[in-house]
Design an enzyme around this catalytic site. Structure first.
Site, PDB file in Angstrom:
ATOM      1  N   GLU A  94       0.828  -1.201   0.000  1.00 11.99           N
ATOM      2  CA  GLU A  94       0.000   0.000   0.000  1.00 11.99           C
ATOM      3  C   GLU A  94       0.867   1.258   0.000  1.00 11.99           C
ATOM      4  O   GLU A  94       1.963   1.253   0.560  1.00 11.99           O
ATOM      5  CB  GLU A  94      -0.915  -0.012   1.232  1.00 11.99           C
ATOM      6  CG  GLU A  94      -1.951  -1.131   1.144  1.00 11.99           C
ATOM      7  CD  GLU A  94      -2.839  -1.280   2.379  1.00 11.99           C
ATOM      8  OE1 GLU A  94      -3.942  -1.803   2.223  1.00 11.99           O
ATOM      9  OE2 GLU A  94      -2.440  -0.870   3.486  1.00 11.99           O
ATOM     10  N   CYS A 107       3.562   8.602   0.820  1.00 15.26           N
ATOM     11  CA  CYS A 107       4.089   7.692   1.830  1.00 15.26           C
ATOM     12  C   CYS A 107       4.187   6.325   1.151  1.00 15.26           C
ATOM     13  O   CYS A 107       3.172   5.744   0.773  1.00 15.26           O
ATOM     14  CB  CYS A 107       3.126   7.673   3.014  1.00 15.26           C
ATOM     15  SG  CYS A 107       3.564   6.460   4.266  1.00 15.26           S
ATOM     16  N   CYS A 114       6.724  -6.807   6.708  1.00 16.31           N
ATOM     17  CA  CYS A 114       7.826  -6.143   7.407  1.00 16.31           C
ATOM     18  C   CYS A 114       8.631  -7.169   8.183  1.00 16.31           C
ATOM     19  O   CYS A 114       8.081  -8.151   8.683  1.00 16.31           O
ATOM     20  CB  CYS A 114       7.290  -5.072   8.361  1.00 16.31           C
ATOM     21  SG  CYS A 114       8.609  -4.042   9.064  1.00 16.31           S
ATOM     22  N   CYS A 118       7.216  -4.568  15.659  1.00 20.66           N
ATOM     23  CA  CYS A 118       6.671  -3.544  16.552  1.00 20.66           C
ATOM     24  C   CYS A 118       5.244  -3.927  16.939  1.00 20.66           C
ATOM     25  O   CYS A 118       4.402  -4.156  16.074  1.00 20.66           O
ATOM     26  CB  CYS A 118       6.666  -2.184  15.855  1.00 20.66           C
ATOM     27  SG  CYS A 118       8.279  -1.718  15.231  1.00 20.66           S
ATOM     28  N   CYS A 121       2.051  -1.924  15.582  1.00 23.91           N
ATOM     29  CA  CYS A 121       1.930  -1.642  14.152  1.00 23.91           C
ATOM     30  C   CYS A 121       1.262  -2.796  13.405  1.00 23.91           C
ATOM     31  O   CYS A 121       1.668  -3.952  13.527  1.00 23.91           O
ATOM     32  CB  CYS A 121       3.313  -1.375  13.558  1.00 23.91           C
ATOM     33  SG  CYS A 121       3.275  -1.073  11.776  1.00 23.91           S
ATOM     34  N   CYS A 339      -0.525   6.114   9.855  1.00 22.42           N
ATOM     35  CA  CYS A 339       0.690   5.415  10.307  1.00 22.42           C
ATOM     36  C   CYS A 339       0.336   4.138  11.026  1.00 22.42           C
ATOM     37  O   CYS A 339      -0.487   4.135  11.945  1.00 22.42           O
ATOM     38  CB  CYS A 339       1.450   6.260  11.324  1.00 22.42           C
ATOM     39  SG  CYS A 339       2.278   7.667  10.655  1.00 22.42           S
TER      40      CYS A 339
HETATM   41  N1  SAH Z   1       9.778   0.801   9.507  1.00 17.80           N
HETATM   42  C1  SAH Z   1       9.855   2.212   9.382  1.00 17.80           C
HETATM   43  C2  SAH Z   1       8.786   2.856   8.524  1.00 17.80           C
HETATM   44  C3  SAH Z   1       7.351   2.377   8.686  1.00 17.80           C
HETATM   45  S1  SAH Z   1       6.417   2.840  10.093  1.00 17.80           S
HETATM   46  C4  SAH Z   1       9.894   2.850  10.742  1.00 17.80           C
HETATM   47  O1  SAH Z   1       9.744   2.135  11.727  1.00 17.80           O
HETATM   48  O2  SAH Z   1      10.119   4.045  10.837  1.00 17.80           O
HETATM   49  C5  SAH Z   1       6.078   4.540   9.941  1.00 17.80           C
HETATM   50  C6  SAH Z   1       5.823   5.212  11.279  1.00 17.80           C
HETATM   51  O3  SAH Z   1       4.543   4.847  11.831  1.00 17.80           O
HETATM   52  C7  SAH Z   1       6.837   4.838  12.335  1.00 17.80           C
HETATM   53  O4  SAH Z   1       7.231   5.971  13.028  1.00 17.80           O
HETATM   54  C8  SAH Z   1       6.037   3.902  13.225  1.00 17.80           C
HETATM   55  O5  SAH Z   1       6.587   3.775  14.487  1.00 17.80           O
HETATM   56  C9  SAH Z   1       4.684   4.547  13.213  1.00 17.80           C
HETATM   57  N2  SAH Z   1       3.584   3.679  13.643  1.00 17.80           N
HETATM   58  C10 SAH Z   1       3.491   2.347  13.533  1.00 17.80           C
HETATM   59  N3  SAH Z   1       2.321   1.898  14.016  1.00 17.80           N
HETATM   60  C11 SAH Z   1       1.640   2.994  14.441  1.00 17.80           C
HETATM   61  C12 SAH Z   1       0.340   3.197  15.009  1.00 17.80           C
HETATM   62  N4  SAH Z   1      -0.483   2.189  15.231  1.00 17.80           N
HETATM   63  N5  SAH Z   1      -0.023   4.470  15.291  1.00 17.80           N
HETATM   64  C13 SAH Z   1       0.789   5.514  15.025  1.00 17.80           C
HETATM   65  N6  SAH Z   1       2.014   5.380  14.485  1.00 17.80           N
HETATM   66  C14 SAH Z   1       2.440   4.141  14.200  1.00 17.80           C
END
Ligand code: SAH
Length: 346
Positions: A94, A107, A114, A118, A121, A339
């Site tokens: 996406e 974006c 991935c 995390c 996420c 995000c």
């Molecule tokens: N792997 C990379 C890029 C993808 S995540 C990274 O970790 O930076 C993009 C951003 O979204 C990151 O800052 C991540 O921590 C944040 N993110 C992930 N899940 C989220 C959520 N449920 N709510 C808000 N931000 C989130």
């Protein structure tokens, strides 16, 4: 896909020129095809009208163009657009277009699924299937540039690698894609308008510093205390905060480029003054900016956005210590485009 045929966009311009020479044609044909592939983003050989029919057929027999296809486009009530992008092997990633009054930001994804874990996420629940190729990353950007022109009457202005995947775990291809995005023969965008966001892979951050890359770096920190960070981002056990910090110090010494931190404050996890103090301490070594981002819930209650009071506490502590801070509202939540919500639901 025909497996005997090569992906033509894996070839450099020089290799394309050599291909034509080897097939009894003039080398400049290579330049023409290269321009079609990258500047004009051609999806087929048919459209390459400055080549003879015979030449186009020859290309057709030898190569494929593995162009992405935007399968589903969803529009949010706030103008955000999410593309579900089908790849040549039928996997889906996406990408998101985020409009503001003055800018359009793309974006983009760097991996299918991935490799990280995390816990907050949605993408982490998809297994990492494979890395995206440079052209698949580039195509996502071109698709959003086209949508920006069509729906907002202006070209794309910024790119963030904050879609699916960990860009620094697909560093080589991300770098090649950025080269194409910034080359005059590609989209000709300034590297200063490109942000690579990472959970922090210290070895690669040092490599980027050595290569003196010109794009910007954002680090998804979320906690500056190892024990807490490991509990929400388990890979932190192997890439510890001390290593991450050392790599960022190295980055700053080489590039003098300000570091941005992405940070979500969650109720009961990292919302105390001790957490904010650790963040202040962590960023102290270089000019920094902290984006406090709103949490986008992905499950039932395990993680909850902290109170406004806790966010204010963070803002005050950071500002008092000379750290630039912004509080970011989410965009595109109603279509799962915010995000951490990218999980191929459509
Ligand atoms: N792997 C990379 C890029 C993808 S995540 C990274 O970790 O930076 C993009 C951003 O979204 C990151 O800052 C991540 O921590 C944040 N993110 C992930 N899940 C989220 C959520 N449920 N709510 C808000 N931000 C989130």
């Amino acid at each position: 896909m025909d497996t005997k045929k090569k992906d033509i966009r894996a070839l450099t311009k020089e290799q394309l020129r050599e291909f034509f020479v080897a097939n009894g044609e003039k080398p400049f044909r290579g330049n023409q095809v290269y321009e079609w592939l990258w500047q004009k983003s051609a999806h087929s050989f048919e459209v390459m009208t400055n080549l003879s029919m015979k030449t186009r057929e020859m290309l057709e027999t030898n190569f494929v163009i593995n162009h992405i296809k935007v399968d589903v486009m969803q529009k949010s009530s706030d103008g955000t657009i999410k593309n579900a992008v089908r790849l040549h092997d039928d996997l889906v990633v996406e990408s998101v277009l985020i409009p503001t009054k003055t800018r359009t930001t793309a974006c983009v994804s760097s991996q299918v699924g991935c490799s990280l874990d995390c816990r907050f996420c949605a993408t982490s629940r998809l297994k990492r299937m494979r890395n995206l190729n440079p052209d698949e990353i580039y195509d996502q950007v071109v698709a959003i540039d086209n949508e920006s022109r069509l729906y907002f009457g202006r070209p794309l202005s910024n790119i963030v690698f904050m879609g699916m995947g960990e860009p620094l775990m697909n560093y080589k291809n991300v770098l090649k894609a950025i080269d194409k995005i910034t080359a005059p023969e590609g989209l000709g965008m300034s590297p200063k308008r490109v942000i690579v966001s990472t959970s922090g892979v210290p070895k690669i951050i040092k490599k980027m510093a050595d290569e003196e890359v010109k794009f910007k770096l954002a680090v998804s920190l979320h906690s500056a205390i190892d024990e807490i960070r490991t509990s929400i981002m388990p890979f932190n056990a192997s890439f510890t905060l001390a290593d991450l910090r050392a790599s960022l110090q190295y980055w700053y010494a080489k590039t003098k480029s300000r570091i941005t931190y992405e940070y979500v404050v969650w109720k009961g996890i990292n919302d105390s003054p001790k957490d904010a103090a650790a963040l202040v301490e962590f960023c102290g070594f270089a000019p920094s900016k902290v984006n406090l981002i709103e949490y986008n819930p992905i499950d039932e209650g395990e993680f909850q956005q902290a109170s406004d009071k806790a966010i204010d506490m963070y803002v005050r502590m950071l500002e008092k210590n000379g750290i630039v801070v912004t509080v970011r509202r989410s965009r595109g939540k109603d279509i799962d485009a915010a995000c951490g919500q990218l999980a191929n639901k459509s």
